[in-house]
Every structure is written in C-alpha cells, then in structure tokens.
Scaffold this motif. Sequence first.
Motif: not given
Length: 173
Positions: A77-80, A102-105
Amino acid sequence: MASGVEELLDMLFEMVDEAKNMPLSSDKCVLERDRALDLIDDIRAQFPVELGEAKKLVASRNDYIAAAKREAEVIRKQAEVEAQRMLAEESVLNQAKQRSAELMRQAEERSRELKRSANEYCEDALRRTEEAVAEAYDEIKKSRARFRAAASATAAGSPSGGRAAYDAAAEED
C-alpha cells in the motif's frame, strides 16, 4: 488396565461392536455408560502433551505468516501511495513506475523470506516434537516389556497358583 491408546480404542470398539441391539432396532445398542466413559477418559489421559504443543506451534506459524502478509500488504500500500503521488507529475512517471516495482519486489522478497523462516522454524519444532513423541513411545514400549517380563517371572515363581502381583520395588533394583 490397558496402557496404549490403540489398545484402549480397540477395547472401546469391541464394547460397541459386541453391544446388544435395542429391541426393534438394528442401529441402536445398549452400552455400559460408566465403562465407556472410563475408556474415553483413559484415552484422553494417554494422549501426549506434545500434541498440544504441536498445535500451538502450528498456530504460531500461522500467526507468523499472517503477520508477514500484513506487513507485505502495508509495504504494498505504501508503494501504491508513493506511485500515485509520483504519477501526478508527468515528468517523473517512469521514475514512479520503477520505484513502485522495486517496493513490490522488496515486499514480495520480504514476504517470501518471512514465510521461509516460519516454515523452517515450524519444521524444526515439529521434527523435535516428533522425536520427543517417538522417544516417549519407545520408553512406553520398553516399560511395558519390563512389566510383562517381571509379571511373568513373578507368576512363574509364585506359589499362589499363577496369580502373581507385580512388585515395583523389585523393578527398581
């Protein structure tokens, strides 16, 4: 009195199997309630504490995995949010996509690592529990064999006509 859970279950099965049918009914029978309840109590008493511990370990593992999923969801969620903020400015669109990916990975990698750690921990704990249960079971079998041997030896030398009593004090020597 029976000592093993399987033997107690066999006794309970025999009790039900050999129970007399109720009049005019082929699927209902009459049992000695106190005897059946005593067998069930004996069965419950025989289950090792390790089974309860194993259930606690599995519950702990599930909690650990759920926490990892929650943490991964927060990171996602933070990445979104970060990605949406960056998308607002057209000049940084490509940069936002890269950062989001990158955050998702990282979140997925962290989630996989937490799951792997939880699985290793639970596998180790369950292995140790299994070994403890196996050792306890082997000790029960050995004790049972010693008891039978002592009872047979006492019965062979007993002048009371084969009605020997087990002498626990003799077992300690």
